[in-house]
Design an enzyme around this catalytic site. Structure first.
Site, PDB file in Angstrom:
ATOM      1  N   ARG A  44      33.881  54.886-127.242  1.00 20.43           N
ATOM      2  CA  ARG A  44      33.342  54.802-128.613  1.00 20.43           C
ATOM      3  C   ARG A  44      32.339  55.933-128.775  1.00 20.43           C
ATOM      4  NH1 ARG A  44      31.622  48.808-130.092  1.00 20.43           N
ATOM      5  NH2 ARG A  44      31.418  49.673-132.172  1.00 20.43           N
TER       6      ARG A  44
ATOM      7  N   VAL B 180      42.002  51.611-135.836  1.00 16.62           N
ATOM      8  CA  VAL B 180      40.605  52.046-135.706  1.00 16.62           C
ATOM      9  C   VAL B 180      40.243  52.184-134.230  1.00 16.62           C
ATOM     10  CG1 VAL B 180      38.201  51.487-136.242  1.00 16.62           C
ATOM     11  CG2 VAL B 180      40.007  50.967-137.898  1.00 16.62           C
TER      12      VAL B 180
ATOM     13  N   LYS C  20      25.386  40.284-139.044  1.00 16.29           N
ATOM     14  CA  LYS C  20      24.839  41.042-137.913  1.00 16.29           C
ATOM     15  C   LYS C  20      24.861  42.540-138.176  1.00 16.29           C
ATOM     16  CE  LYS C  20      27.508  42.027-134.159  1.00 16.29           C
ATOM     17  NZ  LYS C  20      27.425  43.454-133.807  1.00 16.29           N
ATOM     18  N   ASN C  21      26.009  43.040-138.613  1.00 20.65           N
ATOM     19  CA  ASN C  21      26.129  44.497-138.745  1.00 20.65           C
ATOM     20  C   ASN C  21      25.340  45.065-139.921  1.00 20.65           C
ATOM     21  OD1 ASN C  21      27.666  44.522-136.488  1.00 20.65           O
ATOM     22  ND2 ASN C  21      29.630  44.929-137.502  1.00 20.65           N
TER      23      ASN C  21
ATOM     24  N   ARG D  80      26.050  37.135-128.860  1.00 23.63           N
ATOM     25  CA  ARG D  80      25.617  38.418-129.430  1.00 23.63           C
ATOM     26  C   ARG D  80      25.886  38.458-130.933  1.00 23.63           C
ATOM     27  NH1 ARG D  80      28.004  43.637-127.195  1.00 23.63           N
ATOM     28  NH2 ARG D  80      26.715  44.279-128.945  1.00 23.63           N
TER      29      ARG D  80
ATOM     30  N   ARG E  12      25.112  48.854-128.399  1.00 23.30           N
ATOM     31  CA  ARG E  12      25.309  50.236-128.833  1.00 23.30           C
ATOM     32  C   ARG E  12      24.575  50.558-130.125  1.00 23.30           C
ATOM     33  NH1 ARG E  12      29.551  53.058-127.334  1.00 23.30           N
ATOM     34  NH2 ARG E  12      29.628  53.840-129.443  1.00 23.30           N
TER      35      ARG E  12
ATOM     36  N   CYS F  32      32.913  51.065-124.263  1.00 21.05           N
ATOM     37  CA  CYS F  32      32.706  49.622-124.290  1.00 21.05           C
ATOM     38  C   CYS F  32      33.955  48.964-123.737  1.00 21.05           C
ATOM     39  CB  CYS F  32      32.351  49.138-125.680  1.00 21.05           C
ATOM     40  SG  CYS F  32      33.700  49.248-126.803  1.00 21.05           S
TER      41      CYS F  32
ATOM     42  N   ASP G  36      37.455  44.220-136.695  1.00 19.61           N
ATOM     43  CA  ASP G  36      36.674  43.093-136.162  1.00 19.61           C
ATOM     44  C   ASP G  36      37.332  41.734-136.413  1.00 19.61           C
ATOM     45  OD1 ASP G  36      34.780  44.733-135.096  1.00 19.61           O
ATOM     46  OD2 ASP G  36      33.242  44.354-136.599  1.00 19.61           O
TER      47      ASP G  36
END
Ligand code: UD1
Length: 417
Positions: A121, A326, A22-23, A396, A92, A116, A304
């Site tokens: 963020r 993070v 996805k990213n 998502r 985002r 979020c 993540d």
């Protein structure tokens, strides 16, 4: 709104195929704005975020098709330069339209993303980077307005190696006049993937995957066709599932080399890994050993995977800590895991997890993509029925998660209410 019903505890077996990342896909779709033709991406996951990004491209005037995992985007004749609030608030990553739009069209208007579920963020580094490249940035009624006659190369030092800022600046700098340098750049595989694709389109980029990326601006980027890398977080989530359920599964079409920090930690928990170039077999232990985890920027342990790791440690033989460096507030899964009986104490950005022998099914609420997958992992080992509400977060970011888990033997079903 859909929910999942999971009945545990379960053992998993068999093999599972990991979808495209996805990213990586999201910036690759907006990068098509930089080209004057039709770009094609293969191995694109069917996700809400992919669909949202496609919708954004269509609103900008691009022609897009998405069939059988292949997205084709023709952004050669955009009619709008605006990413509206209604889209940005649901994803985002819409901010990734900013750099390419201002680089190729000289203007962009993108709604300012809010916070979020797990806290603030900011996008200040995206804006500082674009402004160093010569864009005039104005905040107007909740929107970022960026304009530039022509971007000019610049040296940009990021105070933190932000993935998003690196990506946005990189996409803008490839069409800037002259040379740009991004110091303290993010090194994530998704950044390398973007640089690789832009280079296929003729961009002059060196140093991707290191902390210093240098970019020699070119006058145009040619359309590209590219097969997207596998999703390292999805692969890590299945590896965590194998470890915590004491199962053996083979994870196919993945890149273990993108996951070494996660594999190291799961090994410390007792997981055994047989690693190939594009697959790995994971065997979970009879008892999970506790360990301490700190998230960081790539190649450190990814934030993540923090929530999923906490689900693993909830059943460990002893006490572990999980520290998120993070996103220090990223702990919305903690109260939900406690509802299953997990013993987790939070002190700032440090969670102390004392393993318990048994989790019990309960109704839960999903709060963001990765927190939701942690709840599903915990539900796999909890006794009895767990209902996970608001699973649109899962949709998502995870393609067919319940179907993949069912094929591995989990008792999970989707309920539409
Ligand atoms: C990306 C990933 C997200 C992941 C995160 C960290 C995408 C679409 N999302 O998000 O899944 O959790 O990387 O690996 O790829 N920061 C600032 N100012 C900025 C930008 C970031 O201070 O302008 C800070 C953030 O608060 C955070 C850190 O930098 O502490 C890293 O954030 P960043 O890498 O930018 O995350 P995203 O790109 O938003």
């Amino acid at each position: 709104m859909d929910s999942f019903i999971v009945r545990g505890p379960c053992r998993l077996e068999g093999s599972v195929e990991v979808s495209g990342a996805k990213n990586a896909v999201l910036p690759l779709i907006t990068a098509s704005i930089l080209t004057g033709g039709c770009c094609t991406l293969d191995n694109v996951p069917e996700l809400r975020d992919t669909r949202t990004m496609i919708k954004l491209m269509e609103m900008l005037g691009a022609t897009v098709s998405f069939e059988n995992g292949t997205v084709s985007v023709d952004a050669s004749h955009l009619t709008s330069h605006e990413a509206p609030y209604d889209l940005v608030r649901t994803m985002r990553a819409s901010i990734y339209a900013l750099g390419p739009l201002v680089a190729r069209y000289g203007r962009a208007r993108v709604s300012m993303p809010g916070g979020c579920a797990w806290g603030p963020r900011p996008v200040n580094l995206h804006l500082q980077g674009l402004s160093a490249l010569g864009a005039a940035i104005k905040i107007d009624h909740g929107y970022i307005d960026a304009t530039a006659e022509k971007l000019r190369g610049a040296e940009i030092v990021l105070p933190v190696p932000s993935v998003g800022a690196t990506v946005n600046i990189l996409m803008a700098a490839v069409l800037a006049e002259g040379r740009s340098v991004i110091e303290n750049a993010a090194r994530e595989p998704e950044v390398v993937e973007l640089a690789t694709v832009l280079k296929e389109g003729g961009a002059g980029i060196e140093g991707e995957g290191t902390t210093r990326i240098s970019i020699e601006g070119v006058s145009e980027i040619s359309p590209y066709r590219h097969r997207v890398i596998p999703d390292r977080i999805e692969a890590g989530t299945f590896a965590a599932a194998a470890v915590m359920t004491g199962s053996e599964i083979t994870i196919r079409t993945c890149r273990p080399d993108h996951l070494m920090a996660v594999i190291d930690k799961l090994r410390q928990c007792g997981g055994e890994f047989e690693i190939g170039d594009d697959h790995m077999t994971v065997r979970g232990p009879a008892r999970i050993a506790p360990t301490d985890v700190e998230t960081g920027f790539y190649p450190s342990f990814p934030t993540d995977m923090q929530a999923q790791m906490m689900a693993v440690l909830a059943g460990a033989d002893g006490s572990s800590t999980v520290t998120d460096r993070v996103y220090p507030d990223r702990f919305t899964h903690v109260p939900e895991l406690r509802r299953l009986g997990a013993d987790i104490k939070l002190d700032g950005n440090i969670a102390v997890i004392t393993g318990v022998g048994r989790l019990e099914g309960a109704p839960l609420m999903a709060t963001d993509i990765r927190a939701s997958s942690a709840l599903i992992l915990a539900a796999l080992v909890a006794e009895g029925e767990t209902k996970v509400l608001r699973i649109y977060h899962i949709d998502r970011g995870y393609e067919n998660l319940e179907k993949k888990l069912q094929a591995l033997g989990a008792d999970i079903e989707r309920i539409t209410e």
